[in-house]
Design a protein around this motif. Sequence first.
Motif, PDB file in Angstrom:
ATOM      1  N   PRO A 126     136.811 152.560  -5.653  1.00  0.00           N
ATOM      2  CA  PRO A 126     137.356 151.377  -4.975  1.00  0.00           C
ATOM      3  C   PRO A 126     136.644 151.040  -3.668  1.00  0.00           C
ATOM      4  O   PRO A 126     136.487 149.868  -3.340  1.00  0.00           O
ATOM      5  N   GLU A 127     136.176 152.041  -2.935  1.00  0.00           N
ATOM      6  CA  GLU A 127     135.495 151.760  -1.665  1.00  0.00           C
ATOM      7  C   GLU A 127     134.119 151.130  -1.869  1.00  0.00           C
ATOM      8  O   GLU A 127     133.529 150.596  -0.923  1.00  0.00           O
ATOM      9  N   GLU A 128     133.591 151.136  -3.101  1.00  0.00           N
ATOM     10  CA  GLU A 128     132.307 150.504  -3.395  1.00  0.00           C
ATOM     11  C   GLU A 128     132.468 149.018  -3.726  1.00  0.00           C
ATOM     12  O   GLU A 128     131.494 148.292  -3.846  1.00  0.00           O
ATOM     13  N   ILE A 129     133.711 148.561  -3.863  1.00  0.00           N
ATOM     14  CA  ILE A 129     133.987 147.170  -4.221  1.00  0.00           C
ATOM     15  C   ILE A 129     134.140 146.348  -2.950  1.00  0.00           C
ATOM     16  O   ILE A 129     134.863 146.729  -2.040  1.00  0.00           O
ATOM     17  N   LYS A 130     133.443 145.240  -2.895  1.00  0.00           N
ATOM     18  CA  LYS A 130     133.492 144.340  -1.742  1.00  0.00           C
ATOM     19  C   LYS A 130     134.025 142.987  -2.203  1.00  0.00           C
ATOM     20  O   LYS A 130     133.699 142.523  -3.290  1.00  0.00           O
ATOM     21  N   ALA A 131     134.844 142.341  -1.361  1.00  0.00           N
ATOM     22  CA  ALA A 131     135.393 141.036  -1.712  1.00  0.00           C
ATOM     23  C   ALA A 131     135.341 140.114  -0.511  1.00  0.00           C
ATOM     24  O   ALA A 131     135.541 140.540   0.627  1.00  0.00           O
ATOM     25  N   SER A 132     135.058 138.843  -0.784  1.00  0.00           N
ATOM     26  CA  SER A 132     135.085 137.819   0.258  1.00  0.00           C
ATOM     27  C   SER A 132     135.568 136.525  -0.382  1.00  0.00           C
ATOM     28  O   SER A 132     135.477 136.340  -1.598  1.00  0.00           O
ATOM     29  N   MET A 133     136.098 135.635   0.461  1.00  0.00           N
ATOM     30  CA  MET A 133     136.590 134.367  -0.055  1.00  0.00           C
ATOM     31  C   MET A 133     136.163 133.250   0.870  1.00  0.00           C
ATOM     32  O   MET A 133     136.294 133.364   2.089  1.00  0.00           O
ATOM     33  N   ASP A 134     135.629 132.164   0.270  1.00  0.00           N
ATOM     34  CA  ASP A 134     135.168 131.030   1.041  1.00  0.00           C
ATOM     35  C   ASP A 134     135.387 129.758   0.224  1.00  0.00           C
ATOM     36  O   ASP A 134     134.932 129.685  -0.929  1.00  0.00           O
ATOM     37  N   ASN A 135     136.080 128.793   0.797  1.00  0.00           N
ATOM     38  CA  ASN A 135     136.314 127.494   0.153  1.00  0.00           C
ATOM     39  C   ASN A 135     136.883 127.603  -1.260  1.00  0.00           C
ATOM     40  O   ASN A 135     136.425 126.927  -2.184  1.00  0.00           O
ATOM     41  N   GLY A 136     137.866 128.472  -1.445  1.00  0.00           N
ATOM     42  CA  GLY A 136     138.526 128.600  -2.738  1.00  0.00           C
ATOM     43  C   GLY A 136     137.743 129.369  -3.776  1.00  0.00           C
ATOM     44  O   GLY A 136     138.092 129.350  -4.958  1.00  0.00           O
ATOM     45  N   VAL A 137     136.689 130.070  -3.371  1.00  0.00           N
ATOM     46  CA  VAL A 137     135.900 130.877  -4.291  1.00  0.00           C
ATOM     47  C   VAL A 137     135.952 132.323  -3.819  1.00  0.00           C
ATOM     48  O   VAL A 137     135.535 132.647  -2.708  1.00  0.00           O
ATOM     49  N   LEU A 138     136.507 133.180  -4.666  1.00  0.00           N
ATOM     50  CA  LEU A 138     136.593 134.604  -4.384  1.00  0.00           C
ATOM     51  C   LEU A 138     135.392 135.289  -5.022  1.00  0.00           C
ATOM     52  O   LEU A 138     135.140 135.126  -6.219  1.00  0.00           O
ATOM     53  N   THR A 139     134.637 136.040  -4.231  1.00  0.00           N
ATOM     54  CA  THR A 139     133.474 136.764  -4.729  1.00  0.00           C
ATOM     55  C   THR A 139     133.728 138.254  -4.588  1.00  0.00           C
ATOM     56  O   THR A 139     134.016 138.745  -3.500  1.00  0.00           O
ATOM     57  N   VAL A 140     133.632 138.971  -5.709  1.00  0.00           N
ATOM     58  CA  VAL A 140     133.840 140.416  -5.728  1.00  0.00           C
ATOM     59  C   VAL A 140     132.560 141.048  -6.255  1.00  0.00           C
ATOM     60  O   VAL A 140     132.049 140.655  -7.302  1.00  0.00           O
ATOM     61  N   THR A 141     132.024 142.031  -5.511  1.00  0.00           N
ATOM     62  CA  THR A 141     130.806 142.719  -5.946  1.00  0.00           C
ATOM     63  C   THR A 141     131.076 144.209  -6.072  1.00  0.00           C
ATOM     64  O   THR A 141     131.880 144.774  -5.333  1.00  0.00           O
TER      65      THR A 141
END
Length: 149
Positions: free
Chosen positions: A118-133
């Motif tokens: 779980p600590e290797e997963i990164k998430a960000s959100m901008d303008n209604g788009v959630l990006t998970v890497t």
Amino acid sequence: MSLVNFFNEFDQLFDEAFARRAGGGSNNQLQHQPGNAPRALRPKIDLHEDKDKNLVTATFELPGINKQDVNIEVRNNVLSISGETKFSSDRDEKGYLVRERRFGHFARSLPLPEGVKPEEIKASMDNGVLTVTFPRQTPEQLPKRISVS
């Protein structure tokens, strides 16, 4: 089997299960069931695999949703995105000619490669788009070259 093929099969399995339970077909639209109970919304997703960077990027379409209203969990190697969009109570039903915006609970899940922490997963959100890497493969899974002596 590639991660994308595995994801597609996994996604289809959920679609079929929900369709059977709801008694209807499966698609990404809000469906009304008997008794006017809406089916869960399914955000659209793009899944990109970068083999050079050893990275998978999942992009979820969540228009009009604040990041505080999004839940991201990992359980049994499955990444789950969920939340709820609420209908504004200050608007009454009168006066609407067309109403296509959807409200209610949303959820989407996708399997993670073995060994992703779980600590290797990164998430960000901008303008209604959630990006998970997350990593495509963990260091333990990467191929190791063995020299012949």
